[in-house]
Write a protein that holds these residues in place. Sequence first.
Motif, mmCIF file in Angstrom:
data_model
loop_
_atom_site.group_PDB
_atom_site.id
_atom_site.type_symbol
_atom_site.label_atom_id
_atom_site.label_comp_id
_atom_site.label_asym_id
_atom_site.label_seq_id
_atom_site.Cartn_x
_atom_site.Cartn_y
_atom_site.Cartn_z
ATOM 1 N N ASP A 124 -40.196 3.551 19.822
ATOM 2 C CA ASP A 124 -38.901 3.518 20.503
ATOM 3 C C ASP A 124 -39.076 2.933 21.904
ATOM 4 O O ASP A 124 -40.039 3.271 22.611
ATOM 5 C CB ASP A 124 -38.317 4.927 20.637
ATOM 6 C CG ASP A 124 -37.693 5.445 19.348
ATOM 7 O OD1 ASP A 124 -37.484 4.637 18.420
ATOM 8 O OD2 ASP A 124 -37.385 6.650 19.284
ATOM 9 N N VAL A 125 -38.147 2.070 22.311
ATOM 10 C CA VAL A 125 -38.107 1.580 23.692
ATOM 11 C C VAL A 125 -37.192 2.513 24.477
ATOM 12 O O VAL A 125 -36.024 2.692 24.105
ATOM 13 C CB VAL A 125 -37.601 0.130 23.758
ATOM 14 C CG1 VAL A 125 -37.498 -0.334 25.215
ATOM 15 C CG2 VAL A 125 -38.534 -0.797 22.985
ATOM 16 N N LEU A 126 -37.709 3.102 25.542
ATOM 17 C CA LEU A 126 -36.995 4.145 26.262
ATOM 18 C C LEU A 126 -36.772 3.763 27.717
ATOM 19 O O LEU A 126 -37.604 3.078 28.330
ATOM 20 C CB LEU A 126 -37.790 5.453 26.221
ATOM 21 C CG LEU A 126 -38.193 5.996 24.846
ATOM 22 C CD1 LEU A 126 -39.036 7.246 25.013
ATOM 23 C CD2 LEU A 126 -36.967 6.283 24.003
ATOM 24 N N LYS A 137 -40.042 1.282 29.018
ATOM 25 C CA LYS A 137 -41.312 1.034 28.331
ATOM 26 C C LYS A 137 -41.147 1.452 26.868
ATOM 27 O O LYS A 137 -40.168 2.053 26.464
ATOM 28 C CB LYS A 137 -42.462 1.842 28.957
ATOM 29 C CG LYS A 137 -42.650 1.655 30.451
ATOM 30 C CD LYS A 137 -43.208 0.311 30.824
ATOM 31 C CE LYS A 137 -43.376 0.190 32.343
ATOM 32 N NZ LYS A 137 -43.734 -1.190 32.746
ATOM 33 N N ARG A 138 -42.195 1.169 26.097
ATOM 34 C CA ARG A 138 -42.199 1.556 24.687
ATOM 35 C C ARG A 138 -43.075 2.799 24.501
ATOM 36 O O ARG A 138 -44.170 2.897 25.058
ATOM 37 C CB ARG A 138 -42.758 0.409 23.833
ATOM 38 C CG ARG A 138 -42.610 0.649 22.319
ATOM 39 C CD ARG A 138 -43.159 -0.509 21.526
ATOM 40 N NE ARG A 138 -42.454 -1.764 21.782
ATOM 41 C CZ ARG A 138 -41.321 -2.109 21.177
ATOM 42 N NH1 ARG A 138 -40.752 -1.289 20.305
ATOM 43 N NH2 ARG A 138 -40.757 -3.283 21.462
ATOM 44 N N CYS A 139 -42.585 3.729 23.709
ATOM 45 C CA CYS A 139 -43.344 4.939 23.415
ATOM 46 C C CYS A 139 -44.359 4.637 22.317
ATOM 47 O O CYS A 139 -43.983 4.235 21.209
ATOM 48 C CB CYS A 139 -42.400 6.057 22.964
ATOM 49 S SG CYS A 139 -43.262 7.545 22.436
ATOM 50 N N ALA A 158 -45.918 2.488 27.188
ATOM 51 C CA ALA A 158 -46.617 1.220 27.409
ATOM 52 C C ALA A 158 -45.628 0.069 27.481
ATOM 53 O O ALA A 158 -44.601 0.070 26.783
ATOM 54 C CB ALA A 158 -47.627 0.963 26.297
ATOM 55 N N GLY A 159 -45.934 -0.912 28.323
ATOM 56 C CA GLY A 159 -45.145 -2.135 28.365
ATOM 57 C C GLY A 159 -45.615 -3.105 27.297
ATOM 58 O O GLY A 159 -46.812 -3.195 27.012
#
Length: 287
Positions: free
Chosen positions: A92-94, A116-118, A237-238
């Motif tokens: 998921d992008v949060l 960022k992305r989980c 994380a990006g």
Amino acid sequence: MLTTDKRIKKKNSGWKGIAVIGMITILIVIALRIFLFASFKIPSLSMEPTLLAGDFILVNKLIPGPRIDFLGNKETNSIFRVPGLRAIQRKDVLVFNDPYYQSKVIVRNWNAHYVKRCIGLPGDTLSIKNGNCFISNDSTTAVVRKYQDENRLAIASTQYDTPRMFKSLGWTVHNFGSIYIPRKGDRITLDSVNRHIYARLIEYETDKKMTEMDGLFYLDTDLCSAYTFQKNYYFMAGDNSSDSKDSRYWGLLPEDHIVGKVSYVWKSIDPNSNKYRFDRFFKSLDE
């Protein structure tokens, strides 16, 4: 034929109707922003190619559930979150609040936002070896992403290769961990290694200072040999790993800092030319 008084009353009635409609519209917009959606503009390159600088994103607050900030309990350091559609899932992008905004400790500054992305969920054990990120948990062990890219590998060792928060552990952005990501209710025994990983999380949850003396750990003056976590945590994380200051640098994200899941790019403007990028309008991140 209307008299002057009747005309005035009719005119006033019309203005009152417009005012009521206007107030109802404002209340609906406020309710939507609190409970359903929020919009943000992407300012940087850290999520390329998924999100570009100049993208305007729509955030779905129903995942994991809308956070009602003014209903939080300051005494217990807890927030109030309405139950959502589902929990956070890997990839998921949060959008979330910067946990270390202008601070060396975790703060609640709800005005500073990251996207960022989980990649690491509560209960996961995460490690990065030679640029490959591994996840293991109760059900699986897998490589979830590669941090190796030509741009990063072409750069000699710099100050950014060694995350400051984990410097004492000798970790780098390409060889990191392993690190267990706590879930609510997990009890962890403290030692000289995981004290560096979890001290700031524990201090955030308890509002106490952790110190070490003669191999023993204390919260303020209370002896603390083990700790039971009160919150879930995530590793973020990006997508553009060579230009992303993410959990490799500042550690694990508390769940109460999460705003919601990015659903769409609803508009995009090239910051260099100020031209609309129509091909990105209403682009779904669930594709």
